[in-house]
Every structure is written in C-alpha cells, then in structure tokens.
Scaffold this motif. Structure first.
Motif, mmCIF file in Angstrom:
data_model
loop_
_atom_site.group_PDB
_atom_site.id
_atom_site.type_symbol
_atom_site.label_atom_id
_atom_site.label_comp_id
_atom_site.label_asym_id
_atom_site.label_seq_id
_atom_site.Cartn_x
_atom_site.Cartn_y
_atom_site.Cartn_z
ATOM 1 N N PHE A 77 41.629 38.364 37.096
ATOM 2 C CA PHE A 77 40.286 37.765 37.059
ATOM 3 C C PHE A 77 39.382 38.496 38.033
ATOM 4 O O PHE A 77 39.841 39.149 38.967
ATOM 5 C CB PHE A 77 40.349 36.270 37.414
ATOM 6 N N THR A 78 38.077 38.373 37.809
ATOM 7 C CA THR A 78 37.088 38.939 38.726
ATOM 8 C C THR A 78 36.981 38.017 39.922
ATOM 9 O O THR A 78 36.612 36.846 39.784
ATOM 10 C CB THR A 78 35.707 39.027 38.043
ATOM 11 N N ALA A 94 42.541 31.726 35.355
ATOM 12 C CA ALA A 94 43.632 32.702 35.537
ATOM 13 C C ALA A 94 44.712 32.132 36.457
ATOM 14 O O ALA A 94 45.912 32.281 36.187
ATOM 15 C CB ALA A 94 43.072 33.997 36.117
ATOM 16 N N LYS A 95 44.280 31.458 37.508
ATOM 17 C CA LYS A 95 45.264 30.899 38.452
ATOM 18 C C LYS A 95 46.127 29.839 37.776
ATOM 19 O O LYS A 95 47.345 29.801 37.968
ATOM 20 C CB LYS A 95 44.538 30.278 39.661
ATOM 21 N N SER A 96 45.497 28.978 36.974
ATOM 22 C CA SER A 96 46.250 27.912 36.301
ATOM 23 C C SER A 96 47.291 28.507 35.356
ATOM 24 O O SER A 96 48.440 28.062 35.320
ATOM 25 C CB SER A 96 45.323 27.007 35.488
ATOM 26 N N LEU A 97 46.884 29.535 34.600
ATOM 27 C CA LEU A 97 47.830 30.146 33.653
ATOM 28 C C LEU A 97 48.979 30.811 34.404
ATOM 29 O O LEU A 97 50.141 30.710 34.007
ATOM 30 C CB LEU A 97 47.105 31.167 32.771
ATOM 31 N N SER A 98 48.645 31.499 35.489
ATOM 32 C CA SER A 98 49.687 32.192 36.235
ATOM 33 C C SER A 98 50.679 31.196 36.836
ATOM 34 O O SER A 98 51.894 31.415 36.816
ATOM 35 C CB SER A 98 49.035 33.092 37.288
ATOM 36 N N LEU A 105 49.551 37.096 39.373
ATOM 37 C CA LEU A 105 48.101 36.901 39.415
ATOM 38 C C LEU A 105 47.501 38.154 40.056
ATOM 39 O O LEU A 105 48.021 38.658 41.059
ATOM 40 C CB LEU A 105 47.799 35.667 40.271
ATOM 41 N N ILE A 106 46.416 38.674 39.469
ATOM 42 C CA ILE A 106 45.788 39.886 40.029
ATOM 43 C C ILE A 106 44.294 39.640 40.212
ATOM 44 O O ILE A 106 43.601 39.243 39.271
ATOM 45 C CB ILE A 106 46.024 41.113 39.112
ATOM 46 N N ALA A 107 43.811 39.864 41.440
ATOM 47 C CA ALA A 107 42.384 39.675 41.753
ATOM 48 C C ALA A 107 41.697 41.038 41.708
ATOM 49 O O ALA A 107 42.186 42.003 42.286
ATOM 50 C CB ALA A 107 42.242 39.065 43.145
#
Ligand code: KG4
Ligand code: ZN
Length: 335
Positions: A77-78, A94-98, A105-107
C-alpha cells in the motif's frame, strides 16, 4: 515467484494492481469525478469515495490477473505522502488482508514509486539514472543508484509543476484538473505567440510561483483591452504557458545531467503524461545523447502498478512492514 497485490489511495484515484514475479498483470484505476465541481480535491470526499471504490477495484484487479486473494504473497500500500484520510483507507485494507491471510505487508513511498514506474516495461534504465518526477504535489530530480537507493537532488521551492499547470488553467477559467486540458488546447496553439518569463533560480531547484503571477497580470492586462481575450487566444496561451513550464523543467534536468554525468534519464509523475513535455524531453535526449525513458500513460498519473513494482523490489530485499505501521501525510523516504 512472488504475487503482490498493491493498493494506491493517496489522493483522488483508487487503484489496485497485481504484480507476478516483477510483471504487472493488472492495473485498475478509478478516478473520482466528484471533485470537479469544487475546483480541487476535497479530502473528506476523497476518503469516502475510496471506501466505496476499494472492494470493486481490488476485485477487478484480481479477476484481470486471474488470481484469488489466497494466491497473494504480499499486500502493498501507499504509506506516504498524501491525504491522510485517503491513505488510511488503502493502509487499513492492506493491513487487514495481510493479518487475516497471514501474508507479508509492504509499505511504499508514493514518490519512489513514481520513479520506479520506469522499471515496469522490459526496456529498463540501467543504474544510476536520473528521474524528473513531476506531479500535482511534487517536482523533483531524483538520482536513483539502485532499486531502493534514491536521493533527491532538486525540488521545487514553491508550487509543483502539476500545480503550475492546474493554477494556470484555473486562471484561464478551465475546470480542475486543468493540466490535461491545457495539454489538449496547447496541441492546437502556437507556443511562440506569448512569452512568459523563466525564473532565474541558482542551482537545480525549481520555482513556479512567479510564472503564475506573470500569467495573472498578463490576463488582467489583455482582458482590459478585449474582454474575449482568453476565448479568442486560448490555444495559443495554453501552448505558450506549457512551453514555458516544459522549458523550466528541461533546463534544470539538462543541468543535473551535466553535473552528474548521467545519461540514463527518465521522467515520471502525472505531468509526464503531458505531450509537450514528452516530445521536448525526447528531442533533448536525442541532442544530448541521453537514453530516455517515459512510463506508459497508465503509469504516469497515480496508479497502483507503480506501487506494485516498487513492492516487488522491496519483497526481494525482504523489506517488510510491521502491522503497527501507520500512513503519514508527509514522510520523506530514507535513503
Ligand atoms: O502524479 P499525479 O497523478 O498525482 C500526484 O501524485 O499529484 O499528478 C497529477 C497532476 C495534476 O496536477 C494534473 O493536472 C497533472 O498531473 N497532469 C497533467 C497532464 N496529465 C496530468 N499536466 C499536464 N498535462 C497532462 N497531460
Ligand atoms: Zn502521484
């Protein structure tokens, strides 16, 4: 063979992209049209629109890529920069899915991602390369030494190049975002008809606020003599303003190339969709022996494809984020 699902929600585009082993296989972008009538992006409305769009956009990106959510190895995610409420929607998703699927998770930093959009096609620039990143919020020349090793060597002292387009367009009575419209009218106009000043700023940094003032006075003066001045000269005004913005950008880029001795040169960001800039950039490159790179149109303005390709290189570097990470409106990247 990592499968990455990336989400971009920093401003007024909701986008999702799937990257399989470094190849972008889907890039779905939904533009929020609600802001048009307000003459600019309204943050609260952007957050709400992201909330409405995100599930169908992600669904569509997965379908186009012919994969299921459970095939994904990492969710990206951005993280920054952008409108905080808008960033939060993508970050939480993104955090919830990860967390739910127990995947990485990648920022991703949005401005780094604009630069790395140039690594999406087969024909990629070798390192080191320079990238002129021109968007609605930023104007930077970035020296990129490796996939994730970048240094900002020039930036704007005031307005960004995209703002210079949008604010000039607003003075001409064009709706938001004016940049693409200016580009359209400029294509029919004579860029030598009106001369706007080039700011004299030492070093590599940019400035666009003087240009905006010059345009304002130019319009006021001419409208006194002819109230239909803008209407009668719109194409030529757009072409002349665009020519000046492009020459400000390219003169600094030439200086940066000369100072660093680098000849692999890219452009990126929303304004790199501008046809005048693309043409002048390629012509300059030919004259100076540069190897030039421009992302395809869909990867110039905000898109999740660029987030996905950056996340791919972060995945290879095992640069993962903790679930406690928060988005930030302004954070710079660490180089
Ligand atoms: O990169 P981007 O989509 O969003 C940000 O990260 O800011 O850039 C948006 C900016 C806007 O200012 C828009 O007017 C400008 O890019 N833009 C253009 C063109 N397409 C988008 N400016 C000039 N000509 C274009 N064709
Ligand atoms: Zn952007």
């Amino acid at each position: 063979m990592p499968v990455i699902l990336a989400i971009e929600s920093s401003c007024d585009e909701t986008s999702a992209s799937v990257c399989i082993n470094g190849k972008i296989v889907s890039n779905v972008i939904v533009n929020q049209t609600i802001h048009e009538k307000y003459g600019g992006v309204v943050p609260e409305l952007a957050s709400r629109a992201h909330l409405q769009n995100i599930v169908p956009v992600v669904d569509s990106a997965l379908k186009t890529a012919k994969i299921k959510l459970t095939d994904v190895d990492a969710f990206a995610f951005t993280q920054s920069p952008g409108l905080i409420g808008a960033l939060l929607v993508g970050a939480q998703f993104a955090k919830s899915l990860s967390l739910a699927l127990d995947k990485h998770l990648i920022a991703v930093h949005h401005m780094q991602a604009h630069v790395l959009a140039n690594l999406i096609p087969e024909d990629k620039p070798d390192f080191p390369f320079l990238c002129l990143t021109v968007s609605g919020g930023h104007t930077q020349i970035v020296l990129c030494e490796d996939y994730l090793k970048m240094k900002i060597i020039a930036q704007t002292l005031d307005d960004a190049a995209g703002e210079a387009f949008d604010k000039s367009a607003k003075l001409l009575g064009l709706p938001y975002p004016g940049g693409p419209l200016m580009d359209k009218y400029a294509q029919q106009g004579d860029e030598k008809k009106f001369i706007f000043p080039e700011p004299q700023i030492d070093g590599l940094d940019f400035s666009f606020s003087g240009l905006k003032t010059a345009i304002l006075y130019f319009i006021q003066k001419n409208e006194k003599q002819n109230e239909n001045f803008i209407k009668e000269n719109l194409n030529d005004i757009c072409a002349s303003v665009q020519q000046r913005i492009v020459s400000i950008l390219l003169n600094k880029l030439k200086k940066a190339a000369e100072q660093t001795g680098i000849k692999n040169i890219c452009i990126a960001g929303g304004v790199s969709a501008n046809s005048g800039l693309r043409k002048a950039f390629e012509e300059t490159g030919k004259q100076l022996g540069w190897k030039t790179f421009i992302p395809a149109f869909e990867y110039c303005t905000d898109n999740a494809g660029m987030i996905a390709i950056t996340a791919y290189y972060k995945y290879l570097a095992k640069d993962f984020a903790e679930p406690s990470i928060s988005p930030s409106a302004r954070a710079q990247w660490n180089d």
